[in-house]
Design an enzyme around this catalytic site. Structure first.
Site, mmCIF file in Angstrom:
data_model
loop_
_atom_site.group_PDB
_atom_site.id
_atom_site.type_symbol
_atom_site.label_atom_id
_atom_site.label_comp_id
_atom_site.label_asym_id
_atom_site.label_seq_id
_atom_site.Cartn_x
_atom_site.Cartn_y
_atom_site.Cartn_z
ATOM 1 N N ASN A 144 9.684 25.106 50.915
ATOM 2 C CA ASN A 144 8.847 23.983 51.351
ATOM 3 C C ASN A 144 9.044 23.569 52.806
ATOM 4 O O ASN A 144 8.205 22.875 53.356
ATOM 5 C CB ASN A 144 9.029 22.779 50.410
ATOM 6 C CG ASN A 144 10.419 22.199 50.456
ATOM 7 O OD1 ASN A 144 11.377 22.884 50.806
ATOM 8 N ND2 ASN A 144 10.554 20.940 50.082
ATOM 9 N N GLU A 195 22.057 21.418 48.660
ATOM 10 C CA GLU A 195 21.082 20.336 48.494
ATOM 11 C C GLU A 195 20.099 20.817 47.440
ATOM 12 O O GLU A 195 19.404 21.811 47.643
ATOM 13 C CB GLU A 195 20.363 20.029 49.815
ATOM 14 C CG GLU A 195 21.287 19.606 50.944
ATOM 15 C CD GLU A 195 22.014 18.281 50.701
ATOM 16 O OE1 GLU A 195 21.707 17.582 49.716
ATOM 17 O OE2 GLU A 195 22.920 17.962 51.498
ATOM 18 N N CYS A 254 11.882 17.541 48.213
ATOM 19 C CA CYS A 254 13.011 17.117 47.373
ATOM 20 C C CYS A 254 13.107 15.599 47.334
ATOM 21 O O CYS A 254 13.496 15.017 46.336
ATOM 22 C CB CYS A 254 14.306 17.711 47.894
ATOM 23 S SG CYS A 254 14.642 17.280 49.594
HETATM 24 P P1 NAP Z 1 14.474 27.968 44.447
HETATM 25 O O1 NAP Z 1 13.552 28.697 43.564
HETATM 26 O O2 NAP Z 1 15.757 27.500 43.896
HETATM 27 O O3 NAP Z 1 14.713 28.940 45.706
HETATM 28 C C1 NAP Z 1 15.526 28.533 46.771
HETATM 29 C C2 NAP Z 1 16.086 29.750 47.461
HETATM 30 O O4 NAP Z 1 16.989 30.419 46.593
HETATM 31 C C3 NAP Z 1 15.039 30.788 47.840
HETATM 32 O O5 NAP Z 1 15.405 31.375 49.046
HETATM 33 C C4 NAP Z 1 15.143 31.782 46.716
HETATM 34 O O6 NAP Z 1 14.660 33.068 47.042
HETATM 35 C C5 NAP Z 1 16.634 31.801 46.515
HETATM 36 N N1 NAP Z 1 17.082 32.320 45.234
HETATM 37 C C6 NAP Z 1 16.402 32.459 44.078
HETATM 38 N N2 NAP Z 1 17.216 32.978 43.119
HETATM 39 C C7 NAP Z 1 18.423 33.163 43.687
HETATM 40 C C8 NAP Z 1 19.676 33.651 43.225
HETATM 41 N N3 NAP Z 1 19.862 34.058 41.980
HETATM 42 N N4 NAP Z 1 20.704 33.685 44.083
HETATM 43 C C9 NAP Z 1 20.551 33.272 45.356
HETATM 44 N N5 NAP Z 1 19.401 32.791 45.863
HETATM 45 C C10 NAP Z 1 18.345 32.740 45.035
HETATM 46 O O7 NAP Z 1 13.763 26.675 45.095
HETATM 47 P P2 NAP Z 1 12.337 26.536 45.767
HETATM 48 O O8 NAP Z 1 11.292 26.693 44.716
HETATM 49 O O9 NAP Z 1 12.263 27.406 46.975
HETATM 50 O O10 NAP Z 1 12.370 25.016 46.260
HETATM 51 C C11 NAP Z 1 12.102 23.960 45.399
HETATM 52 C C12 NAP Z 1 13.367 23.335 44.864
HETATM 53 O O11 NAP Z 1 14.261 23.106 45.931
HETATM 54 C C13 NAP Z 1 13.151 21.975 44.234
HETATM 55 O O12 NAP Z 1 13.963 21.853 43.095
HETATM 56 C C14 NAP Z 1 13.592 21.008 45.308
HETATM 57 O O13 NAP Z 1 14.005 19.753 44.846
HETATM 58 C C15 NAP Z 1 14.697 21.759 45.929
HETATM 59 N N6 NAP Z 1 14.880 21.298 47.304
HETATM 60 C C16 NAP Z 1 15.930 20.494 47.558
HETATM 61 C C17 NAP Z 1 16.115 20.004 48.835
HETATM 62 C C18 NAP Z 1 17.261 19.083 49.157
HETATM 63 O O14 NAP Z 1 17.563 18.960 50.337
HETATM 64 N N7 NAP Z 1 17.897 18.437 48.198
HETATM 65 C C19 NAP Z 1 15.232 20.360 49.849
HETATM 66 C C20 NAP Z 1 14.164 21.189 49.537
HETATM 67 C C21 NAP Z 1 14.003 21.667 48.257
HETATM 68 P P3 NAP Z 1 13.233 33.585 46.484
HETATM 69 O O15 NAP Z 1 12.198 32.712 47.117
HETATM 70 O O16 NAP Z 1 13.199 34.976 46.922
HETATM 71 O O17 NAP Z 1 13.262 33.420 44.999
HETATM 72 O O1 G3H Z 2 12.292 18.869 50.528
HETATM 73 C C1 G3H Z 2 13.312 18.384 50.947
HETATM 74 C C2 G3H Z 2 13.434 17.900 52.308
HETATM 75 O O2 G3H Z 2 14.786 17.814 52.650
HETATM 76 C C3 G3H Z 2 12.714 16.593 52.468
HETATM 77 O O3 G3H Z 2 12.691 16.186 53.776
HETATM 78 O O4 G3H Z 2 12.127 13.784 53.405
HETATM 79 O O5 G3H Z 2 11.858 14.836 55.636
HETATM 80 O O6 G3H Z 2 10.324 15.438 53.768
HETATM 81 P P1 G3H Z 2 11.698 15.005 54.171
#
Ligand code: NAP
Ligand code: G3H
Length: 463
Positions: free
Chosen positions: A141, A237, A271
């Site tokens: 994202n 995160e 997030c």
């Molecule tokens: P995701 O599916 O967990 O993927 C995140 C990253 O991990 C991608 O680069 C993904 O690669 C990789 N990945 C997938 N499986 C893996 C494995 N087994 N080992 C190591 N890496 C692996 O998350 P997303 O869909 O990209 O993002 C959405 C989620 O992220 C939401 O739950 C959101 O809340 C969270 N998020 C949290 C924050 C925060 O700061 N707290 C910020 C942004 C997003 P691939 O794309 O190749 O699968």
């Molecule tokens: O998606 C997670 C990001 O850390 C959120 O950042 O609050 O600036 O959109 P933001």
């Protein structure tokens, strides 16, 4: 790159092919880690002022490439134009601030005679050392900003980096790496590895050449990584279920504007999106009236054509998941106030009232444009429900009473509480962290530098 498979990146907007990236083999992942290891000692010894110069140059180049990167973000991850442009500009500011901050972090010396039985003849010179090779894994994202929020603090501190972008987002990730290279990073200091997390993820996170893992993504993947690694520090995160708590004396018009902006920008694929409202019963009807006024203003559609807030979700799996939550809430008797419509992967902004704690949408992170309202009878009930979540990223409290604001803030089990504002990450030098299943460790510019360095004490004994 001999027998590589290529992965086509499809746009969430129209399924067109935006480009392709190689699916690296294990041997190619090994080679990237090896390059990072080899480059580490030279980079670590590069004077800080030279490292920061490269950072400032990268920030300038990012601004020069802002328009092209904005277009790529729109097509690759379906982000609206305003948010995409702001992601790039914010990232340039992030890099500059990171360089400034690195120059202001000094070590210290500690006198031995502060402790009983020791004299001034013994003292410690305490410095900060890079941890080695940092594995940076970023989510889809914020392909530019959340990648840089790992890469820049790691590099400026003297670490080398292996960067695994989310597959959807990896074209933007490649452009980002080119910018750092053009800014003058030596060979091997920043190495991108592309390929699906489901295929190379477990291999790279358990790779013996990795010294530190900085991951942003889902709690599911974060948990899987944390179960596999041994003695490798983690900075994570993860997901969230940020609550906006609205008290009786809140400015409801202001709260509604904030909550809707916080919940629905980029279709809630953030997030820190507001993911539930906990409102005191006495003001719930009035708040809902104000929320409806704001929801009507949300623009839905294709960001290539217009400035919109609600865009198609990143893929069909994500849209199906959000739709399941909507169906579950409907079946269990939640009152649909607005939306509840789907066209392909485009889910219209959806607001539910009378959501109860037996509904999935009360607890699960949609990462999409659906916002549940849970009515409560007291501040204590709001706190109980807020803290019952498995997540603990952020929360917001809206009230005109500063005592009540602090009463609530002090009791919320989250990394950050916003008083009279939507939940959000910035400014980027503030600490950013999640508790419970929302994360491990603290990011934010200074905090990220500290996380990815370790203290080293060199003890001098005068003879
Ligand atoms: P995701 O599916 O967990 O993927 C995140 C990253 O991990 C991608 O680069 C993904 O690669 C990789 N990945 C997938 N499986 C893996 C494995 N087994 N080992 C190591 N890496 C692996 O998350 P997303 O869909 O990209 O993002 C959405 C989620 O992220 C939401 O739950 C959101 O809340 C969270 N998020 C949290 C924050 C925060 O700061 N707290 C910020 C942004 C997003 P691939 O794309 O190749 O699968
Ligand atoms: O998606 C997670 C990001 O850390 C959120 O950042 O609050 O600036 O959109 P933001």
């Amino acid at each position: 790159m001999s027998d590589n498979k290529m992965i086509q990146i499809h746009s969430p907007l129209d399924d067109s092919i935006v480009g392709a990236v190689p699916a690296l083999s294990r041997e190619e992942v090994d080679a990237a880690v090896q390059k990072a290891r080899k480059a580490f000692y030279g980079w670590k010894e590069t004077p800080l002022n030279e490292r920061t110069e490269i950072m400032y140059k990268a920030a300038d180049l990012l601004v020069q490439h802002a328009d092209a990167l904005t277009e790529l973000l729109i097509r690759e991850i379906g982000k609206d134009r305003k948010s995409a442009k702001s992601e790039v500009v914010r990232t340039a500011d992030f890099i500059r601030f990171t360089a400034d901050t690195a120059k202001s972090i000094h070590g210290e010396s500690i006198q031995g005679d502060n402790f009983s039985g020791f004299s001034k003849e013994k003292f410690a010179v305490v410095t900060r050392e890079p941890v080695g090779v940092v594995l940076a894994i970023s989510p889809f994202n914020y392909p530019v900003n959340l990648a840089t929020s790992k890469i820049a603090p790691a590099l400026v501190s003297g670490n080398t980096v292996v960067f695994k972008p989310a597959t959807t987002g990896s074209l933007s990730g490649q452009e980002l790496v080119k910018i750092f290279e053009e800014a003058g990073l030596p060979e091997g200091v920043l190495n991108i590895i592309t390929g699906k997390g489901s295929e190379i993820g477990d291999y790279i996170v358990t790779h013996p050449g990795i010294n530190f893992i900085n991951f942003t993504g889902s709690t599911e993947v974060g948990l899987s990584i944390s179960k596999q690694v041994n003695m490798v520090p983690l900075l994570m995160e993860l997901g969230g279920k940020d609550a906006a708590i609205v008290l009786k004396d809140a400015d409801l018009d202001f709260a509604a504007k904030n909550i809707i902006a916080g919940a629905f920008s980029y279709s809630g694929q953030r997030c820190t999106a507001v993911k539930r409202i906990l409102v005191l019963n006495e003001v719930a009807d009035q708040l809902i009236d104000q929320l409806k006024v704001e929801m009507v203003k949300l623009k839905v559609g294709n960001p290539l054509e217009n400035q919109v807030e609600i865009v198609p979700l990143i893929n069909t799996k994500a849209a199906d998941f959000v739709w399941e939550l909507i169906e579950d809430a409907t079946a269990k008797g939640a009152k649909l106030i607005y939306g509840g419509k789907r066209e392909g992967n485009l889910i219209y902004p959806t607001l539910f009232d009378h959501v109860t704690t037996d509904m999935r949408v009360a607890w699960e992170e949609p990462f999409g444009p659906v916002l549940p309202i849970l009515r409560v009878n007291s501040i204590e009930e709001a706190l109980e429900i807020a803290n019952a979540s498995e997540y603990g990223l952020q929360s917001a409290v809206f009230t005109e009473n500063i005592r009540d604001a602090f009463y609530v803030a002090n009791r919320l089990e989250v990394g950050t509480v916003h008083i009279n504002n939507k939940t959000e990450r910035g400014p980027d030098h503030f600490p950013f962290l999640g508790v419970k299943k929302s994360g491990i460790g603290t990011q934010g510019i200074r905090y990220s530098i500290e996380s990815m360095t370790r203290v080293k004490a060199t003890v001098v004994n005068l003879k």
